[in-house]
Scaffold this active site. Structure first.
Site, PDB file in Angstrom:
ATOM      1  N   GLY A  72     -12.565  -4.828 -21.546  1.00 20.35           N
ATOM      2  CA  GLY A  72     -11.871  -6.052 -21.708  1.00 20.35           C
ATOM      3  C   GLY A  72     -11.240  -6.164 -23.083  1.00 20.35           C
ATOM      4  CD  GLU A  84     -13.905   2.563 -15.635  1.00 17.39           C
ATOM      5  OE1 GLU A  84     -14.979   3.083 -15.917  1.00 17.39           O
ATOM      6  OE2 GLU A  84     -13.047   1.793 -16.163  1.00 17.39           O
ATOM      7  CB  CYS A  88     -14.804   0.075 -22.600  1.00 18.11           C
ATOM      8  SG  CYS A  88     -13.779   0.337 -23.863  1.00 18.11           S
ATOM      9  NE  ARG A 120      -5.300  -1.857 -30.408  1.00 16.26           N
ATOM     10  CZ  ARG A 120      -4.421  -0.965 -30.385  1.00 16.26           C
ATOM     11  NH1 ARG A 120      -4.275   0.006 -31.237  1.00 16.26           N
ATOM     12  NH2 ARG A 120      -3.398  -1.114 -29.687  1.00 16.26           N
ATOM     13  CG  HIS A 170     -12.502   3.007 -19.397  1.00 19.91           C
ATOM     14  ND1 HIS A 170     -12.761   1.629 -19.038  1.00 19.91           N
ATOM     15  CD2 HIS A 170     -12.148   2.851 -20.909  1.00 19.91           C
ATOM     16  CE1 HIS A 170     -12.046   0.785 -20.149  1.00 19.91           C
ATOM     17  NE2 HIS A 170     -11.959   1.391 -21.205  1.00 19.91           N
ATOM     18  CE  LYS A 176      17.519  -8.260  13.562  1.00 19.11           C
ATOM     19  NZ  LYS A 176      18.427  -7.649  14.206  1.00 19.11           N
ATOM     20  N   GLY A 199       0.649  -1.276   0.006  1.00 11.81           N
ATOM     21  CA  GLY A 199       0.064  -0.016  -0.058  1.00 11.81           C
ATOM     22  C   GLY A 199       0.796   1.192  -0.227  1.00 11.81           C
ATOM     23  CD  GLU A 246       4.136   4.821  -5.092  1.00 11.49           C
ATOM     24  OE1 GLU A 246       3.114   5.506  -5.268  1.00 11.49           O
ATOM     25  OE2 GLU A 246       3.969   3.599  -4.756  1.00 11.49           O
TER      26      GLU A 246
HETATM   27  N1  GLN Z   1     -11.267  -4.495 -26.708  1.00 13.01           N
HETATM   28  C1  GLN Z   1     -12.269  -3.157 -27.234  1.00 13.01           C
HETATM   29  C2  GLN Z   1     -11.534  -2.227 -27.976  1.00 13.01           C
HETATM   30  O1  GLN Z   1     -10.236  -2.093 -28.354  1.00 13.01           O
HETATM   31  C3  GLN Z   1     -12.692  -2.709 -25.836  1.00 13.01           C
HETATM   32  C4  GLN Z   1     -11.543  -1.870 -24.946  1.00 13.01           C
HETATM   33  C5  GLN Z   1     -11.631  -1.787 -23.524  1.00 13.01           C
HETATM   34  O2  GLN Z   1     -12.610  -2.297 -22.926  1.00 13.01           O
HETATM   35  N2  GLN Z   1     -10.875  -0.949 -22.983  1.00 13.01           N
HETATM   36  O3  GLN Z   1     -12.331  -1.476 -28.478  1.00 13.01           O
END
Ligand code: GLN
Length: 550
Positions: free
Chosen positions: A355, A509, A382, A462, A507, A190, A16, A141
């Site tokens: 993903g 988030e 995404c 992409r 995204h 230690k 952490g 860091e």
């Molecule tokens: N694989 C997908 C793309 O390249 C989605 C990318 C992602 O979820 N960051 O468009």
């Protein structure tokens, strides 16, 4: 004079250090100073974009399109700032610059060496930051653990910087682990002693030691660390286990870290302003309601690759007054046996995160289909957005709909490679990255959440919705409520007939902050809360399912 605080780690990684570094930054920031943070990653990759998130953790995308280490996300959330991509320095970048300059002839006649050329490049990169950004303090860091061969040039640069800038302008903080022996409950110092010995051998005497331990350090181990590590006892702090990482700055402040740093760095003795942080923390610690969310992905058990998703849900929960219980569901299991998807019925909301690649994708589509047809609140991010388009296309009769990422030969590529991606062969830093402007349709759920006609959100992809299919999808009930690049690209989708079925190409988030949750996440958590279900025992459910359809 700008101030620099170096944070190094000892004993082992993963304790952490990023949170402690960010907490130190917060402690200075609440004293009215302008603070920023830098993460040094001593690996040879140019950036985190080409690394495996399941091993290295999430790739955090910055506003300016950097693919950076996940600690950068921690700095953004703690300090409520946008960190530029040049704040994630890697060995790959440092050597790249030095070799490029060598080829240009910048060092003609000289032998180019780690000291001084690499260390100079590191110091230049650090010194440029306060100069360009006008900050008072740069927190640096250094990734990895003291003793790693690859971090040596950075420690050497830190040693030189202190010599050159003066002791009152550079501070060294060393974060170590103090394990507890279960049998007698003794806090063992230690490993800390050895780690500091190694740091001193390299030429760095820490000013402050932060010990990570289960419980606050007792008097004797604190005395020992002070004595053997050559620091004042009042400069030994504990970062003990806590319910929320946002408690960390306050715990360190209470032990006197802020006062100690103020004196050592000769900072103005301003009164720290903690009230808004404390209010946010209160919301994170005291929630009266609960909401159960399923995150459907692959390698789902490794939560580190979705830290920002995780935190965005927590931020949203805190603002909605609900504790968010997350369960990571491996979508491979839905592919093996499609009725397994019914276990989603016990959740209040289903999230399909970003993903890549085909594995687990059909399982994600099953999860989306189940949520849509059972009116379970759904948020797609995404890849989750793209697969929601595939799912909807199949639902309206385009039976072989797919993403060309899943099936390059598909006859119905409702999700296809962005035209400008054609012919791109280099994989590093070539996705559509960073913040892009999005126009939000005023008569949409998205607008009711953002309350803005134009928003900026961060991207990393992409593929995109294939324009050929847009009118058919819209005519059969799908709403694209956010668009970018003169309405050319689809950015947000909604199924208006559902309680909450919303997905984003971006995204969201990455821009969620404690106390200021991301609108789509907040909407999703609120909708999930509204459809709150009773706890159902999963084993019972699966047993029930195998007995036939319910
Ligand atoms: N694989 C997908 C793309 O390249 C989605 C990318 C992602 O979820 N960051 O468009």
């Amino acid at each position: 004079m700008p101030k620099y605080v170096f944070v190094t780690g000892g004993v082992m990684s993963g304790i952490g250090k990023g949170v402690i570094a960010a907490s130190i930054g917060k402690i200075i920031q609440v004293r009215g100073l302008k603070v920023t943070a830098v993460k040094i990653d001593p690996y040879l990759n140019y950036d985190a974009g080409t690394m495996n998130p399941y091993i290295h953790g999430e790739v955090f995308v910055t506003e300016d399109g950097g693919e950076t280490d996940m600690d950068v996300g921690t700095y953004e959330r703690f300090l409520d700032i946008n960190v530029p991509k040049n704040h994630n320095i890697t060995t790959g970048q440092v050597y790249f610059s030095v070799i490029e300059r060598e080829r240009k002839g910048d060092f003609l006649g000289k032998c180019v060496q780690i000291i001084p050329h690499i260390t100079d490049e590191i110091k230049d990169r650090l010194r440029r930051i306060p100069k360009e950004e006008g900050v008072d303090l740069v927190l640096v860091e250094i990734g990895g653990t003291v003793g790693d061969i690859e971090s040596l040039p950075y420690l050497e640069a830190a040693r030189q910087l202190r010599l050159e800038e003066g002791g009152e302008n550079v501070l060294n903080v060393h974060v170590t682990l103090v394990p507890v022996l279960d049998v007698v409950g003794e806090q063992k110092t230690k490993p800390t002693q050895h780690s500091v010995q190694e740091l001193r051998r390299i030429g760095i005497q820490p000013d402050i030691i932060v010990a990570r331990s289960k419980a606050p350090l007792k008097q004797e181990p604190r005395r020992k660390i002070g004595l053997f590590c050559n620091v004042e006892e009042s400069a030994v702090f504990t970062s003990q286990d806590m319910d929320s990482i946002y408690q960390s700055p306050l715990l360190l402040e209470q032990q006197g870290l802020g006062t100690f740093m103020t004196h050592r760095l000769r900072l103005p003795e301003n009164q720290p302003q903690w009230s808004s942080w404390k209010k946010m923390l209160q919301d994170h610690l005291t929630q009266t309601k609960q909401v159960n969310i399923a995150i459907c992905g692959k390698y789902a058990e490794l939560a580190d690759c979705y830290v920002s998703v995780n935190d965005a849900l927590k931020d949203a929960g805190a603002s909605a007054g609900a504790k968010v219980n997350l369960e990571w569901i491996e979508t491979d299991d839905f592919e093996k046996q499609s009725e397994n998807v019914r276990l989603l019925s016990r959740f209040d909301g289903v999230l399909v995160p970003g993903g890549f690649g085909a594995r687990g994708a059909e399982g994600k589509i099953l999860a989306i289909e189940y949520s849509r047809s059972h009116n379970i609140p759904f948020l797609g991010i995404c890849y989750g957005f793209q697969l929601a388009v595939v799912e909807y296309a199949r639902h309206i009769g385009i039976k072989d709909a797919a993403s060309s990422e899943l099936d390059p030969e598909t006859k119905s590529p409702v999700i296809d490679l962005m035209p400008e991606q054609n012919g791109i062969l280099e994989k590093g830093g070539t996705m559509r990255l960073g913040a892009h402007e999005i126009a939000v349709d005023e008569s949409s759920k998205a607008f009711s959440l953002y309350r803005k006609k134009t928003i900026w959100e961060r991207h990393r992809h992409r593929f995109e919705v294939n324009p050929t299919y847009i009118s058919e999808l819209i005519s059969k009930g799908l709403k694209f409520s956010g668009k970018s690049d003169s309405n050319r690209r689809m950015e947000i989708l909604e199924v208006p007939s559902n309680k909450f079925h919303l997905a984003t190409q971006f995204h969201a988030e990455f821009k969620s902050r404690p106390g200021r949750p991301s609108p789509p996440y907040f909407g999703f958590v609120q909708a999930s809360l509204a459809s709150n279900k009773q706890e159902v025992n999963v084993e019972q459910m699966i047993a029930h399912q195998s007995g036939g359809p319910r």
